[in-house]
Scaffold this motif. Sequence first.
Motif, mmCIF file in Angstrom:
data_model
loop_
_atom_site.group_PDB
_atom_site.id
_atom_site.type_symbol
_atom_site.label_atom_id
_atom_site.label_comp_id
_atom_site.label_asym_id
_atom_site.label_seq_id
_atom_site.Cartn_x
_atom_site.Cartn_y
_atom_site.Cartn_z
ATOM 1 N N SER A 174 5.165 -11.866 -1.262
ATOM 2 C CA SER A 174 5.906 -10.357 -0.629
ATOM 3 C C SER A 174 7.407 -9.939 -0.788
ATOM 4 O O SER A 174 7.626 -10.068 0.463
ATOM 5 C CB SER A 174 4.954 -11.177 0.586
ATOM 6 N N GLN A 175 7.835 -10.959 -1.537
ATOM 7 C CA GLN A 175 9.110 -10.927 -1.496
ATOM 8 C C GLN A 175 9.650 -9.687 -2.333
ATOM 9 O O GLN A 175 9.808 -8.967 -3.027
ATOM 10 C CB GLN A 175 10.165 -12.210 -2.400
ATOM 11 N N ASN A 176 10.953 -9.035 -0.689
ATOM 12 C CA ASN A 176 11.510 -7.445 -1.904
ATOM 13 C C ASN A 176 10.395 -6.558 -2.131
ATOM 14 O O ASN A 176 11.018 -6.263 -3.098
ATOM 15 C CB ASN A 176 12.257 -8.073 -2.285
ATOM 16 N N ILE A 177 9.588 -7.254 -1.188
ATOM 17 C CA ILE A 177 8.171 -5.650 -1.714
ATOM 18 C C ILE A 177 8.185 -4.514 -0.617
ATOM 19 O O ILE A 177 7.862 -5.085 0.985
ATOM 20 C CB ILE A 177 6.641 -5.952 -2.086
ATOM 21 N N SER A 178 9.048 -3.333 -0.532
ATOM 22 C CA SER A 178 8.840 -2.441 0.550
ATOM 23 C C SER A 178 7.229 -1.957 0.959
ATOM 24 O O SER A 178 6.369 -1.539 -0.408
ATOM 25 C CB SER A 178 10.029 -1.114 0.484
ATOM 26 N N ALA A 179 7.041 -1.708 2.086
ATOM 27 C CA ALA A 179 5.297 -1.162 2.707
ATOM 28 C C ALA A 179 5.149 0.407 1.682
ATOM 29 O O ALA A 179 6.152 1.122 1.823
ATOM 30 C CB ALA A 179 5.549 -0.829 3.401
ATOM 31 N N ASN A 180 4.091 0.735 1.406
ATOM 32 C CA ASN A 180 3.583 2.019 0.939
ATOM 33 C C ASN A 180 3.048 2.915 2.440
ATOM 34 O O ASN A 180 1.912 2.653 2.347
ATOM 35 C CB ASN A 180 2.982 1.990 -0.013
ATOM 36 N N ASP A 181 4.187 3.415 2.740
ATOM 37 C CA ASP A 181 3.094 4.508 4.437
ATOM 38 C C ASP A 181 1.789 4.530 4.108
ATOM 39 O O ASP A 181 2.116 5.226 5.198
ATOM 40 C CB ASP A 181 4.542 4.608 4.588
ATOM 41 N N ASP A 182 1.198 5.512 3.280
ATOM 42 C CA ASP A 182 0.328 5.718 2.824
ATOM 43 C C ASP A 182 -0.868 5.261 3.272
ATOM 44 O O ASP A 182 -2.237 5.589 2.617
ATOM 45 C CB ASP A 182 0.530 7.360 2.840
ATOM 46 N N VAL A 183 -0.784 4.047 2.447
ATOM 47 C CA VAL A 183 -1.810 2.973 2.213
ATOM 48 C C VAL A 183 -2.513 2.270 2.574
ATOM 49 O O VAL A 183 -1.738 1.386 3.744
ATOM 50 C CB VAL A 183 -1.152 2.526 1.200
ATOM 51 N N VAL A 184 -4.104 1.959 3.156
ATOM 52 C CA VAL A 184 -4.577 1.244 3.951
ATOM 53 C C VAL A 184 -5.282 0.736 2.742
ATOM 54 O O VAL A 184 -5.876 1.201 1.847
ATOM 55 C CB VAL A 184 -5.249 2.245 4.417
ATOM 56 N N LEU A 185 -5.421 -0.640 2.737
ATOM 57 C CA LEU A 185 -5.444 -1.111 1.484
ATOM 58 C C LEU A 185 -6.693 -2.666 1.757
ATOM 59 O O LEU A 185 -7.073 -3.110 2.806
ATOM 60 C CB LEU A 185 -4.536 -2.578 1.439
ATOM 61 N N VAL A 186 -7.756 -2.008 1.470
ATOM 62 C CA VAL A 186 -8.750 -2.998 1.677
ATOM 63 C C VAL A 186 -9.637 -4.398 0.572
ATOM 64 O O VAL A 186 -9.546 -3.956 -0.291
ATOM 65 C CB VAL A 186 -10.428 -2.291 1.988
ATOM 66 N N ALA A 239 0.327 -8.859 -4.019
ATOM 67 C CA ALA A 239 1.579 -7.412 -4.853
ATOM 68 C C ALA A 239 1.521 -6.520 -3.881
ATOM 69 O O ALA A 239 1.837 -5.551 -2.869
ATOM 70 C CB ALA A 239 2.048 -7.348 -5.764
ATOM 71 N N GLN A 240 0.045 -6.222 -4.082
ATOM 72 C CA GLN A 240 -0.489 -4.999 -3.075
ATOM 73 C C GLN A 240 -0.667 -4.975 -1.245
ATOM 74 O O GLN A 240 -0.753 -4.294 -0.758
ATOM 75 C CB GLN A 240 -2.188 -4.851 -3.503
ATOM 76 N N VAL A 247 -3.687 -3.792 5.922
ATOM 77 C CA VAL A 247 -4.545 -4.366 5.769
ATOM 78 C C VAL A 247 -5.886 -4.599 6.102
ATOM 79 O O VAL A 247 -5.967 -4.552 7.155
ATOM 80 C CB VAL A 247 -4.474 -5.394 5.072
ATOM 81 N N ILE A 248 -7.312 -3.765 5.895
ATOM 82 C CA ILE A 248 -8.134 -4.575 6.274
ATOM 83 C C ILE A 248 -9.133 -4.836 5.010
ATOM 84 O O ILE A 248 -9.605 -5.514 4.012
ATOM 85 C CB ILE A 248 -9.233 -3.305 6.424
ATOM 86 N N GLY A 249 -9.667 -6.461 5.862
ATOM 87 C CA GLY A 249 -9.967 -7.538 5.049
ATOM 88 C C GLY A 249 -10.998 -8.749 5.882
ATOM 89 O O GLY A 249 -10.977 -8.098 7.188
ATOM 90 N N VAL A 256 -5.842 -13.719 4.648
ATOM 91 C CA VAL A 256 -5.424 -14.250 5.749
ATOM 92 C C VAL A 256 -3.839 -15.214 5.761
ATOM 93 O O VAL A 256 -3.204 -14.261 6.438
ATOM 94 C CB VAL A 256 -6.194 -15.087 6.921
ATOM 95 N N SER A 257 -3.673 -15.375 4.664
ATOM 96 C CA SER A 257 -2.368 -16.316 4.489
ATOM 97 C C SER A 257 -1.424 -14.865 3.661
ATOM 98 O O SER A 257 -0.370 -15.434 4.165
ATOM 99 C CB SER A 257 -3.024 -17.712 3.611
ATOM 100 N N ALA A 258 -2.238 -14.315 2.571
ATOM 101 C CA ALA A 258 -1.660 -13.385 2.117
ATOM 102 C C ALA A 258 -0.624 -12.233 3.116
ATOM 103 O O ALA A 258 0.142 -11.700 3.534
ATOM 104 C CB ALA A 258 -1.987 -12.837 0.913
#
Length: 349
Positions: A174-186, A239-240, A247-249, A256-258
């Motif tokens: 998760s270091q230095n990764i910017s969010a993709n504003d339109d992605v909902v990740l399951v 990374a995703q 995030v949905i899960g 949960v940790s990620a």
Amino acid sequence: MSRPIGYYVHHHGDGHRQRAIAIGQSLDNVMLMGSGLAYRTGNLPFLDLPDDRLDDSFAGIDHVDRPSSLHYAPLDHEGLRQRTALMTGWIAEARPRLMVVDVSAEVAMLARLASVPTVYVRLSGRRLDAAHLDAFRAATALLAPFQDALDDDETPRWVREKTFYAPGIVRSASQNISANDDVVLVVLGRGGAISNGEHWAAAARAAPAWQWRVIGPCTVPADLPPNLELPGWVDDADAQIAAARVVIGAAGDGVVSAVLSARRPFICLPEPRPFDEQASKANRLAVVGGAIVRHEWPKPQEWPSLIGRAIAQNQQWSACLESESGPERVARWLDDLCARAVSNRSHIA
């Protein structure tokens, strides 16, 4: 070289193996042991044990008469006989300083009977049955791969006081990764059944402003919406997660940790597990503001609101979800436990 540390790895789900590898790579001398470890432990040595499962629906509990201090002790099972012999044979020859057990009440008691100090990995949930409590009492210490704020309200005080809380053992990308504003990740894990793609297709149609991406085992819907991707298993799940807007899960340890490491807005759909493992953790996440939790499957029209609530909640990050993490911290703690045990034996002598 010092005497080794043994590390038992349970074979249901994949979080146990990932934790073992992360911690083991920070230790000088460790032996992983479990079923199905061949070619799956990186550069760490392993003792591959025969499978002890009765069938593919294994959930860690059998259905035979047995002492209340055991969860799983099927009778006349050749795999169980062989794995017990292999573990005790290794203990007798290697004389381990310590055994980390992730997880099995039976292996923990076996190690204790073989005169080996144990560290028992405590998972989430209401683990107040005789077998768990006896394993906790027999252990030198307990290791919880989550924040103390996520511990179940009913956990006894003596169990908490014996526990070393260590979230983030498996590093998140998760270091230095910017969010993709339109992605909902399951995110779908290995511990559950194949997810129904029709449900995710309905969700994607109900929230067309978002690009939906489902990673993990999922059926393909008859009519795939243009804003829904189903790539299946991926090698860069962390990374995703870090790059997703939401995030949905479920409430498994790995997801949960990620999510918490990346501080992502989270919609948690806990799955049924023994000892209310996921329900308990999800409830605590809801209390401390780490997730929007739904125990029942949302209706399609609810998804836009749930996504908005998760984003809004994430703006108020709870301090109790912050803590030092990393496998090196656990490895130092294990080495300290071993050193104290040697000191105590010398003092007694």
